[in-house]
Enzyme design. Sequence first.
Site, PDB file in Angstrom:
ATOM      1  N   LYS A  22       0.837  -1.217   0.000  1.00  0.00           N
ATOM      2  CA  LYS A  22       0.000   0.000   0.000  1.00  0.00           C
ATOM      3  C   LYS A  22       0.868   1.262   0.000  1.00  0.00           C
ATOM      4  O   LYS A  22       0.671   2.166  -0.806  1.00  0.00           O
ATOM      5  CB  LYS A  22      -0.901   0.004   1.247  1.00  0.00           C
ATOM      6  N   ASN A  23       1.823   1.312   0.915  1.00  0.00           N
ATOM      7  CA  ASN A  23       2.577   2.558   1.062  1.00  0.00           C
ATOM      8  C   ASN A  23       3.594   2.778  -0.049  1.00  0.00           C
ATOM      9  O   ASN A  23       4.163   3.855  -0.171  1.00  0.00           O
ATOM     10  CB  ASN A  23       3.231   2.627   2.454  1.00  0.00           C
ATOM     11  N   CYS A 116      -5.320  12.685  12.344  1.00  0.00           N
ATOM     12  CA  CYS A 116      -6.080  11.445  12.310  1.00  0.00           C
ATOM     13  C   CYS A 116      -5.891  10.777  13.661  1.00  0.00           C
ATOM     14  O   CYS A 116      -5.135  11.285  14.487  1.00  0.00           O
ATOM     15  CB  CYS A 116      -5.639  10.556  11.161  1.00  0.00           C
ATOM     16  N   ARG A 121      -0.137  14.551  13.002  1.00  0.00           N
ATOM     17  CA  ARG A 121       0.330  14.426  11.618  1.00  0.00           C
ATOM     18  C   ARG A 121       0.254  15.713  10.791  1.00  0.00           C
ATOM     19  O   ARG A 121      -0.439  15.779   9.773  1.00  0.00           O
ATOM     20  CB  ARG A 121      -0.407  13.284  10.916  1.00  0.00           C
ATOM     21  N   ASP A 124       3.939  20.348   7.979  1.00  0.00           N
ATOM     22  CA  ASP A 124       4.875  21.472   7.982  1.00  0.00           C
ATOM     23  C   ASP A 124       6.183  21.151   7.248  1.00  0.00           C
ATOM     24  O   ASP A 124       6.725  21.985   6.527  1.00  0.00           O
ATOM     25  CB  ASP A 124       5.159  21.921   9.427  1.00  0.00           C
ATOM     26  N   ASP A 305       4.000   0.640  12.234  1.00  0.00           N
ATOM     27  CA  ASP A 305       2.774   0.009  11.725  1.00  0.00           C
ATOM     28  C   ASP A 305       2.574  -1.407  12.272  1.00  0.00           C
ATOM     29  O   ASP A 305       1.497  -1.977  12.111  1.00  0.00           O
ATOM     30  CB  ASP A 305       2.789  -0.025  10.184  1.00  0.00           C
ATOM     31  N   ARG A 397      -8.855  -0.592   4.487  1.00  0.00           N
ATOM     32  CA  ARG A 397      -8.044   0.468   3.875  1.00  0.00           C
ATOM     33  C   ARG A 397      -6.698  -0.076   3.420  1.00  0.00           C
ATOM     34  O   ARG A 397      -6.095   0.444   2.488  1.00  0.00           O
ATOM     35  CB  ARG A 397      -7.783   1.593   4.884  1.00  0.00           C
TER      36      ARG A 397
HETATM   37  N1  EPU Z   1       5.513  14.753  10.808  1.00  0.00           N
HETATM   38  C1  EPU Z   1       5.512  16.089  11.120  1.00  0.00           C
HETATM   39  N2  EPU Z   1       5.470  16.997  10.105  1.00  0.00           N
HETATM   40  C2  EPU Z   1       5.439  16.624   8.801  1.00  0.00           C
HETATM   41  C3  EPU Z   1       5.450  15.251   8.473  1.00  0.00           C
HETATM   42  C4  EPU Z   1       5.493  14.327   9.512  1.00  0.00           C
HETATM   43  O1  EPU Z   1       5.530  16.466  12.301  1.00  0.00           O
HETATM   44  O2  EPU Z   1       5.409  17.509   7.923  1.00  0.00           O
HETATM   45  C5  EPU Z   1       5.510  13.757  11.902  1.00  0.00           C
HETATM   46  C6  EPU Z   1       4.199  12.959  11.897  1.00  0.00           C
HETATM   47  O3  EPU Z   1       3.176  13.649  12.565  1.00  0.00           O
HETATM   48  C7  EPU Z   1       4.588  11.669  12.574  1.00  0.00           C
HETATM   49  C8  EPU Z   1       6.049  11.487  12.134  1.00  0.00           C
HETATM   50  O4  EPU Z   1       6.500  12.770  11.690  1.00  0.00           O
HETATM   51  O5  EPU Z   1       4.516  11.810  13.961  1.00  0.00           O
HETATM   52  C9  EPU Z   1       6.231  10.458  11.023  1.00  0.00           C
HETATM   53  O6  EPU Z   1       5.549  10.862   9.869  1.00  0.00           O
HETATM   54  P1  EPU Z   1       5.981  10.471   8.373  1.00  0.00           P
HETATM   55  O7  EPU Z   1       5.854  11.680   7.542  1.00  0.00           O
HETATM   56  O8  EPU Z   1       7.286   9.758   8.411  1.00  0.00           O
HETATM   57  O9  EPU Z   1       4.860   9.418   8.013  1.00  0.00           O
HETATM   58  P2  EPU Z   1       3.755   9.510   6.874  1.00  0.00           P
HETATM   59  O10 EPU Z   1       4.400   9.775   5.571  1.00  0.00           O
HETATM   60  O11 EPU Z   1       2.649  10.375   7.317  1.00  0.00           O
HETATM   61  C10 EPU Z   1       3.993   6.952   6.315  1.00  0.00           C
HETATM   62  C11 EPU Z   1       3.054   5.806   6.156  1.00  0.00           C
HETATM   63  C12 EPU Z   1       2.498   5.397   7.514  1.00  0.00           C
HETATM   64  C13 EPU Z   1       3.688   4.990   8.398  1.00  0.00           C
HETATM   65  C14 EPU Z   1       4.682   6.159   8.499  1.00  0.00           C
HETATM   66  C15 EPU Z   1       5.922   5.828   9.291  1.00  0.00           C
HETATM   67  C16 EPU Z   1       2.116   6.125   3.958  1.00  0.00           C
HETATM   68  C17 EPU Z   1       0.939   6.418   3.120  1.00  0.00           C
HETATM   69  N3  EPU Z   1       1.957   6.189   5.279  1.00  0.00           N
HETATM   70  O12 EPU Z   1       3.224   8.010   6.885  1.00  0.00           O
HETATM   71  O13 EPU Z   1       1.672   4.263   7.304  1.00  0.00           O
HETATM   72  O14 EPU Z   1       3.218   4.668   9.680  1.00  0.00           O
HETATM   73  O15 EPU Z   1       5.084   6.555   7.163  1.00  0.00           O
HETATM   74  O16 EPU Z   1       6.579   4.739   8.734  1.00  0.00           O
HETATM   75  O17 EPU Z   1       3.187   5.794   3.443  1.00  0.00           O
HETATM   76  C18 EPU Z   1      -0.202   2.874   7.663  1.00  0.00           C
HETATM   77  O18 EPU Z   1       0.107   2.277   6.625  1.00  0.00           O
HETATM   78  O19 EPU Z   1      -1.081   2.443   8.452  1.00  0.00           O
HETATM   79  C19 EPU Z   1       0.492   4.129   8.008  1.00  0.00           C
HETATM   80  C20 EPU Z   1       0.042   4.980   8.929  1.00  0.00           C
END
Ligand code: EPU
Length: 416
Positions: A22-23, A116, A121, A124, A305, A397
């Site tokens: 998925k990711n 969420c 999340r 920024d 995850d 999902r």
């Molecule tokens: N964060 C910030 N600011 C930002 C971006 C992230 O503070 O601009 C924080 C987030 O709030 C969080 C942390 O940094 O606390 C990690 O966020 P990251 O951006 O690394 O994760 P993501 O891209 O939002 C993806 C996966 C998640 C997985 C995480 C960590 C996808 C679609 N989602 O999320 O997958 O948990 O990386 O590996 O790729 C899932 O599949 O159930 C899922 C939540």
Amino acid sequence: MDSIHMYGGNFLRGEVKIQGSKNAVLPIMAAALLIKGTCVIKNCPRIADVYLMQNLLQELGCLVTWSENTVTIDASNVIDSAMSGESVSSMRSSVMLLGAMLGRIGEVFMAYPGGCVIGKRPIDLHLSALKEMGVEIMEQEHFFTAKVGRLKAMDYTLPFPSVGATENIILAAVLAEGTTTIRGAAKEPEITALCEFLRAAGADIEGAGEQTVVIKGVKELRETRYTVPGDRIVAGTYLIGALAAGGSIFLEKAPSEHMKALLKPAAQMGGTITINKGGVGIDVIRRLEAIPYLKTEVYDGFPTDLQSPIMAAMAVAHGDSVLEETIFENRFRIVDELRKMGADIRTEKNKAYISGIERLKGAVVEAEELRGGAALVVAGLEAEGETVIKNRHFIERGYEDICRDLRNLGADINIR
Ligand code: EPU
């Protein structure tokens, strides 16, 4: 009509084929926007988040068609730059379209993806990086407009290796003018998959999956085909299911090289792991042992995850385990549900203290998000009697058909 009914206690036995990731596929679908033509994505999981991404691409003017697990995206005509609040707020990964749309037409109008249940999340890090590339962001209360003439390259250090921010910068940089260097990039295998797809389409990217990624902007991308790798989190969930239920299963197409952070604690808990080219096997013949301390980390640490699924297994291990969550601030919502099943777990800030009991008992529990929901299925595999998991749609999902897969392995599990 939105629940899973299961009776625990059956050993799991047999083979299951692991779906595509998925990711990995979500940012790849966004990347299809950068190609003025058609791309064919094979081994695409048929899950709710992929259908939401399909809807967003169609809103923007793409033609999307399916044949079994192959999705074809024709982005010859992108006709809109606005994404409705409802589509965006229903899926956080819609934020991936930001970098791709800026690369394709230099403009996006979209709702904030918002928080969420697993945490605040924010985006920024995505926005600061894009501003460095010359993007002007005009913020309103719930919406923002991002605009750029020609994206410019940059040398940028991410303060935290955010998966999404790294993907967005890559998507914006492939067609930008000059060479972009991302330092402190996320190293998750899903980023490597995105880069493989983009390189197949003609992008010039080096260092994918490493801390420093260098992207030399090219004039245009060409049509391409790509096969999505197996989903390490789905494979991990089923492997943990076998830990909890006992038995002997083989996960065909599980990407073992990306699962090391799970395979080590799984062996520590009592699983015998076998790895070959075709996937990963696990045998579990005795009661699990607790793990004194395990924490989630960015790749290649233990994945956030799988934190909830492994907690469900720890709940029936012999001894005390401590689990620390370091990525998301609100990923212990499952604890109350596991307690309804008799688990002995207490939390303090970002640590969960789990004292293993002999066996969970079936109960009516509620999924509140994707991975927590999958963890309740893991718990239900082991629990005595009937477990009913409400809100199955959260699990759908990310899991193509968790009931079909586990039923094929011998579990007594059905949707209702
Ligand atoms: N964060 C910030 N600011 C930002 C971006 C992230 O503070 O601009 C924080 C987030 O709030 C969080 C942390 O940094 O606390 C990690 O966020 P990251 O951006 O690394 O994760 P993501 O891209 O939002 C993806 C996966 C998640 C997985 C995480 C960590 C996808 C679609 N989602 O999320 O997958 O948990 O990386 O590996 O790729 C899932 O599949 O159930 C899922 C939540």
